[in-house]
Design an enzyme around this catalytic site. Sequence first.
Site, PDB file in Angstrom:
ATOM      1  N   TYR A  96       0.862  -1.188   0.000  1.00  0.00           N
ATOM      2  CA  TYR A  96       0.000   0.000   0.000  1.00  0.00           C
ATOM      3  C   TYR A  96       0.894   1.232   0.000  1.00  0.00           C
ATOM      4  O   TYR A  96       1.897   1.284   0.727  1.00  0.00           O
ATOM      5  CB  TYR A  96      -0.887  -0.008   1.254  1.00  0.00           C
ATOM      6  CG  TYR A  96      -1.743   1.226   1.459  1.00  0.00           C
ATOM      7  CD1 TYR A  96      -1.473   2.116   2.493  1.00  0.00           C
ATOM      8  CD2 TYR A  96      -2.832   1.495   0.634  1.00  0.00           C
ATOM      9  CE1 TYR A  96      -2.258   3.246   2.696  1.00  0.00           C
ATOM     10  CE2 TYR A  96      -3.631   2.624   0.838  1.00  0.00           C
ATOM     11  CZ  TYR A  96      -3.337   3.497   1.866  1.00  0.00           C
ATOM     12  OH  TYR A  96      -4.109   4.615   2.066  1.00  0.00           O
ATOM     13  N   ASP A 110       9.288   2.946  -1.011  1.00  0.00           N
ATOM     14  CA  ASP A 110       8.288   3.566  -0.135  1.00  0.00           C
ATOM     15  C   ASP A 110       8.665   3.169   1.301  1.00  0.00           C
ATOM     16  O   ASP A 110       8.310   2.082   1.759  1.00  0.00           O
ATOM     17  CB  ASP A 110       6.883   3.082  -0.496  1.00  0.00           C
ATOM     18  CG  ASP A 110       5.837   3.652   0.437  1.00  0.00           C
ATOM     19  OD1 ASP A 110       4.627   3.516   0.141  1.00  0.00           O
ATOM     20  OD2 ASP A 110       6.211   4.237   1.476  1.00  0.00           O
ATOM     21  N   LYS A 144       5.154   9.229   8.548  1.00  0.00           N
ATOM     22  CA  LYS A 144       5.098   8.677   9.903  1.00  0.00           C
ATOM     23  C   LYS A 144       6.205   9.230  10.808  1.00  0.00           C
ATOM     24  O   LYS A 144       6.157  10.389  11.219  1.00  0.00           O
ATOM     25  CB  LYS A 144       5.074   7.151   9.829  1.00  0.00           C
ATOM     26  CG  LYS A 144       3.814   6.635   9.066  1.00  0.00           C
ATOM     27  CD  LYS A 144       3.718   5.134   9.061  1.00  0.00           C
ATOM     28  CE  LYS A 144       2.705   4.627   8.075  1.00  0.00           C
ATOM     29  NZ  LYS A 144       1.318   4.688   8.579  1.00  0.00           N
TER      30      LYS A 144
HETATM   31  P1  KE4 Z   1      -0.497   8.406   4.730  1.00  0.00           P
HETATM   32  O1  KE4 Z   1      -1.091   9.137   3.557  1.00  0.00           O
HETATM   33  O2  KE4 Z   1      -1.549   7.555   5.460  1.00  0.00           O
HETATM   34  O3  KE4 Z   1       0.307   9.292   5.650  1.00  0.00           O
HETATM   35  O4  KE4 Z   1       0.597   7.343   4.181  1.00  0.00           O
HETATM   36  C1  KE4 Z   1       0.198   6.410   3.202  1.00  0.00           C
HETATM   37  C2  KE4 Z   1       1.157   5.240   3.241  1.00  0.00           C
HETATM   38  C3  KE4 Z   1       2.132   5.143   2.268  1.00  0.00           C
HETATM   39  N1  KE4 Z   1       3.023   4.122   2.269  1.00  0.00           N
HETATM   40  C4  KE4 Z   1       2.991   3.173   3.227  1.00  0.00           C
HETATM   41  C5  KE4 Z   1       3.994   2.058   3.184  1.00  0.00           C
HETATM   42  C6  KE4 Z   1       2.015   3.228   4.250  1.00  0.00           C
HETATM   43  O5  KE4 Z   1       1.987   2.256   5.196  1.00  0.00           O
HETATM   44  C7  KE4 Z   1       1.078   4.273   4.263  1.00  0.00           C
HETATM   45  C8  KE4 Z   1      -0.023   4.360   5.307  1.00  0.00           C
HETATM   46  N2  KE4 Z   1      -0.107   3.256   6.218  1.00  0.00           N
HETATM   47  C9  KE4 Z   1      -1.405   3.016   6.785  1.00  0.00           C
HETATM   48  C10 KE4 Z   1      -1.299   1.797   7.697  1.00  0.00           C
HETATM   49  N3  KE4 Z   1      -1.292   0.573   6.964  1.00  0.00           N
HETATM   50  C11 KE4 Z   1      -1.940   4.215   7.520  1.00  0.00           C
HETATM   51  C12 KE4 Z   1      -3.139   3.934   8.391  1.00  0.00           C
HETATM   52  C13 KE4 Z   1      -4.417   4.408   7.763  1.00  0.00           C
HETATM   53  O6  KE4 Z   1      -4.581   4.260   6.533  1.00  0.00           O
HETATM   54  O7  KE4 Z   1      -5.248   4.922   8.524  1.00  0.00           O
END
Ligand code: KE4
Length: 431
Positions: free
Chosen positions: A145, A240, A268
């Site tokens: 993701y 990523d 993060k």
């Molecule tokens: P954000 O847009 O949520 O800050 O980041 C997206 C993203 C991009 N790349 C990786 C590897 C990620 O894990 C994420 C976001 N992770 C999720 C948890 N699996 C955030 C939690 C959520 O979607 O509420």
Amino acid sequence: MKRPVRSRKLFERARQILPGGVDSPVRAFQAVGGVPHFIRRASGATIEDVDGNRFIDYVMSWGPLLHGHAPRGLVRAVAAAARLGTSFGAPTALELDLGERVRALMPSMERIRFVSSGTEATMSAVRVARACTRRDKIVKFAGCYHGHGDGFLVKAGSGATTLGVPTSPGVPAPVAADTLLARYNDIRSVEALFEAHPGTIAAVVVEPIAGNMGVVAPADGFLQGLRALATRHGALLIFDEVISGFRASAGGAQGIFGVTPDLTCLGKIIGGGFPVGAYGGRADIMDLVAPAGPVYQAGTLSGNPVAMTAGLWALARLAPALYRDLARRGAMLALGLAQAARAEGVRLQVNAFGSVLTPFFTDVPVRDYDSALTANTGAYATFFHGMLARGVYAPPSQFEAWFLSAAHTDRHVQQTIRAARGAMKEVARVI
Ligand code: KE4
């Protein structure tokens, strides 16, 4: 655990204003059932919900909180920064300080652009890669993701080398068609895509340590193979590292595996719990980004002084001892979960990498998305609620990572293992 009476009332109210009652889908507990607990406060490794229940937290805001909830020093630092102004929409020295700190930790990031989320980081990195290579297609991996950018909300069409199809309404088919799906830890699946789409792939985007199908580590040589393939075919390699950045090590996954991506996406931990993302890499590529170059990308709150202060505080405390402790406690917890399952005859595979881990309710070794999908999600839901009832707040989905922090102690881990012994008895009764 007290019944979540207040959470239930708030959830009913929330669904009248927020789609599904939440601001991010995974928080709604749909994968495990029940009412999401509304959190009142948190400190260290512990969260407290509005009904007064306290839990040892392994969501930890999904990864940003490497140093635990609300470390006193961080709170003091951001309060002081806020008193000087919360956002200017103008350059500040803080952005340079954090950018230079990131580059010191990840030398592949010769240039960096701050944004406000991981999604913005990955969307922007792909745009730059397409501009740099003058190609449109990207390769991603099933189960990985990269945020909710249109081009990432894609699943494999029929057949491994055909074009992607949307996983979400609202994603135009032509956009999805520019995304090709490969299998994680299967370098041949990537080679096949390059052979089937010669000269058209701009980039390979990968979580170098996968966290979004649950935790899956790269097989030996996988990342090195991606590096060689991308170079050979004139495509860019994008890591990523939104999860793995500063978590797998101070230098992220690239610092561990010695593979240099062309671009890296971060999120993060880089914001210390405040909204910060970043993308960056080779200067010749990043100098295509406006206003240095023609690739447009912008953001009102990008690099704001409060978030930069939080990021600087977080990245100033990445001592080797921190990673040794995180890895030791991660391994302790992984072993404890596996032993608790074995004692009850529950089939469990625990994948762990440093301070992240996932207990998969399957007897199949999990090394890609297909094997992750063999997990019994009903068993995980039973386990989740058994842990919640025993004071442990795990991710409300089988396909997520559990996060430890500097605030988790041996005692927290031992309490968690005791809770798992009880929760596994409940799983054994229902499977
Ligand atoms: P954000 O847009 O949520 O800050 O980041 C997206 C993203 C991009 N790349 C990786 C590897 C990620 O894990 C994420 C976001 N992770 C999720 C948890 N699996 C955030 C939690 C959520 O979607 O509420």
